[in-house]
Design an enzyme around this catalytic site. Structure first.
Site, PDB file in Angstrom:
ATOM      1  CE  LYS A   1      -4.058   1.570   2.571  1.00 47.89           C
ATOM      2  NZ  LYS A   1      -4.889   1.988   1.449  1.00 47.89           N
TER       3      LYS A   1
HETATM    4  N1  PPE Z   1      -8.196  -1.246  -2.364  1.00 50.50           N
HETATM    5  C1  PPE Z   1      -7.505  -0.084  -2.294  1.00 50.50           C
HETATM    6  C2  PPE Z   1      -6.808   0.411  -3.499  1.00 50.50           C
HETATM    7  C3  PPE Z   1      -7.464   0.618  -1.089  1.00 50.50           C
HETATM    8  O1  PPE Z   1      -6.778   1.756  -1.030  1.00 50.50           O
HETATM    9  C4  PPE Z   1      -8.151   0.121   0.039  1.00 50.50           C
HETATM   10  C5  PPE Z   1      -8.140   0.888   1.328  1.00 50.50           C
HETATM   11  C6  PPE Z   1      -8.865  -1.096  -0.078  1.00 50.50           C
HETATM   12  C7  PPE Z   1      -8.845  -1.747  -1.299  1.00 50.50           C
HETATM   13  C8  PPE Z   1      -9.553  -1.722   1.089  1.00 50.50           C
HETATM   14  O2  PPE Z   1      -8.612  -2.215   2.023  1.00 50.50           O
HETATM   15  P1  PPE Z   1      -8.947  -2.330   3.572  1.00 50.50           P
HETATM   16  O3  PPE Z   1      -9.063  -0.960   4.103  1.00 50.50           O
HETATM   17  O4  PPE Z   1      -7.811  -3.088   4.139  1.00 50.50           O
HETATM   18  O5  PPE Z   1     -10.227  -3.075   3.668  1.00 50.50           O
HETATM   19  N2  PPE Z   1      -8.143   2.298   1.171  1.00 50.50           N
HETATM   20  C9  PPE Z   1      -7.825   3.152   2.299  1.00 50.50           C
HETATM   21  C10 PPE Z   1      -7.516   4.584   1.858  1.00 50.50           C
HETATM   22  C11 PPE Z   1      -8.671   5.439   1.493  1.00 50.50           C
HETATM   23  C12 PPE Z   1      -8.266   6.874   1.234  1.00 50.50           C
HETATM   24  O6  PPE Z   1      -9.033   7.585   0.578  1.00 50.50           O
HETATM   25  O7  PPE Z   1      -7.213   7.328   1.700  1.00 50.50           O
HETATM   26  C13 PPE Z   1      -8.859   3.069   3.385  1.00 50.50           C
HETATM   27  O8  PPE Z   1      -9.958   2.598   3.161  1.00 50.50           O
HETATM   28  O9  PPE Z   1      -8.534   3.453   4.508  1.00 50.50           O
END
Ligand code: PPE
Length: 310
Positions: free
Chosen positions: A162
């Site tokens: 990430k």
């Molecule tokens: N895909 C991506 C690309 C992504 O950034 C997130 C989280 C997810 C899937 C979901 O992952 P999880 O949070 O582990 O379920 N995105 C983070 C950032 C958002 C932002 O705008 O900054 C979040 O949800 O915190």
């Protein structure tokens, strides 16, 4: 989104005032995007605010750092970072819960494309954040556009990490979707399979079965994704990881997005095709998820780290 400011931010071992938490303009991560981060939420429970799957998020942060040397030389263990996050929530007094943003960046001192001589700098911030895709999105759902931007490939920027810079790809897709009047974009992989939203994983429901793209199609290994898969199976719903193409989205009975920020958001339209209001499977899983994060389901209590803010 403007910040609902909190009092303090943790900056490499020091608790500083929100407005004093600054870095130098020549900090390399600002120029090249070479850094990693996490997004974590804490929710109010009967026992006080509780962080959802804290350990898993911190471990993913450290795994991301391992993909981006020298960020992996960060001098904190997973235990240290869990303690820092709990401490910051206490200092900021987030009794009603909050969003937590840890970041490991390249500290100021070197410039140029070689990150190796830089020293990592660790930052943890927290603030109170409402519904990510709009106040009524959790009930009424959102409208999606399939982006003409492809999701970054496995051999360009690894989706397993990430990284800050990876969000250039997300924001390009997001801008196009917003300008076209949609709420969010969906990105396809280089070979045309559904990957994910700009900051969310994606699920479709058809014939009572829940399907979501496998990690090999490029989505982030979402912690909400894993939690929702477990919750759905516990509810007796079949969940399958399988490649999806765009017409699987158009023909689905229900579609929803998951993410720490987005929680579990129903989708009501994709590319001008109506999917419909929040469906029964989406509602059942969403209700259980939102109860689980608030400590209302004993079976999932071990996902929570309660913070004493009194
Ligand atoms: N895909 C991506 C690309 C992504 O950034 C997130 C989280 C997810 C899937 C979901 O992952 P999880 O949070 O582990 O379920 N995105 C983070 C950032 C958002 C932002 O705008 O900054 C979040 O949800 O915190």
């Amino acid at each position: 989104m403007p910040f609902p400011k909190a009092d303090k931010i943790w900056l490499d071992g020091r608790i500083v005032d929100w407005d004093e938490a600054t870095v130098h303009v020549l900090t390399p991560t600002l120029h090249y995007g070479y850094g990693v981060f996490e997004g974590i939420r804490a929710y109010p429970t009967d026992d006080g605010p509780a962080v959802f799957r804290l350990r898993e998020h911190v471990e993913r942060l450290l795994r991301s750092a391992r993909l981006y040397p020298p960020l992996d030389t960060v001098p904190y263990t997973a235990d240290d970072l869990c303690e820092v996050i709990v401490g910051l929530i206490r200092v900021n007094g987030h009794a009603k819960g909050c969003y937590i943003r840890p970041t490991i960046i390249l500290g100021y001192g070197e410039i140029g494309l070689n990150p190796l001589p830089s020293t990592p700098q660790t930052i943890v911030a927290s603030w109170e954040w409402g519904a990510y895709l709009g106040e009524d999105s959790l009930i009424n759902g959102v409208r999606l556009m399939i982006s003409s931007y492809r999701r970054i490939g496995k051999n360009t920027i690894p989706p397993a990490g990430k990284a800050n810079g990876q969000y250039l790809n997300s924001s390009l897709a997001k801008v196009d979707a917003l300008r076209a009047g949609y709420d969010e974009a969906i990105m396809l992989s280089e070979d045309g399979y559904v990957a994910e939203g700009t900051g969310e994983n994606l699920f479709v429901v058809a014939d009572g079965i829940i399907r979501t793209p496998p990690l090999s199609d490029g989505p982030l290994d979402g912690i909400t994704r894993a939690s929702v898969m477990r919750i759905a199976r516990d509810l007796g719903i079949e969940v399958v990881e399988t490649s999806l193409v765009r017409t699987d989205l158009y023909l689905a009975d229900e579609v929803f997005l998951t993410g720490t920020a987005a929680e579990l958001t129903p989708v009501r339209e994709i590319d001008g095709r109506e999917i419909g209001p929040r469906g029964p499977v989406t509602e059942a899983v969403q209700t259980a998820y939102l109860d689980a994060v608030r400590g209302r389901i004993p079976a999932y209590r071990d996902w929570l780290t309660v913070v004493d803010v009194t």
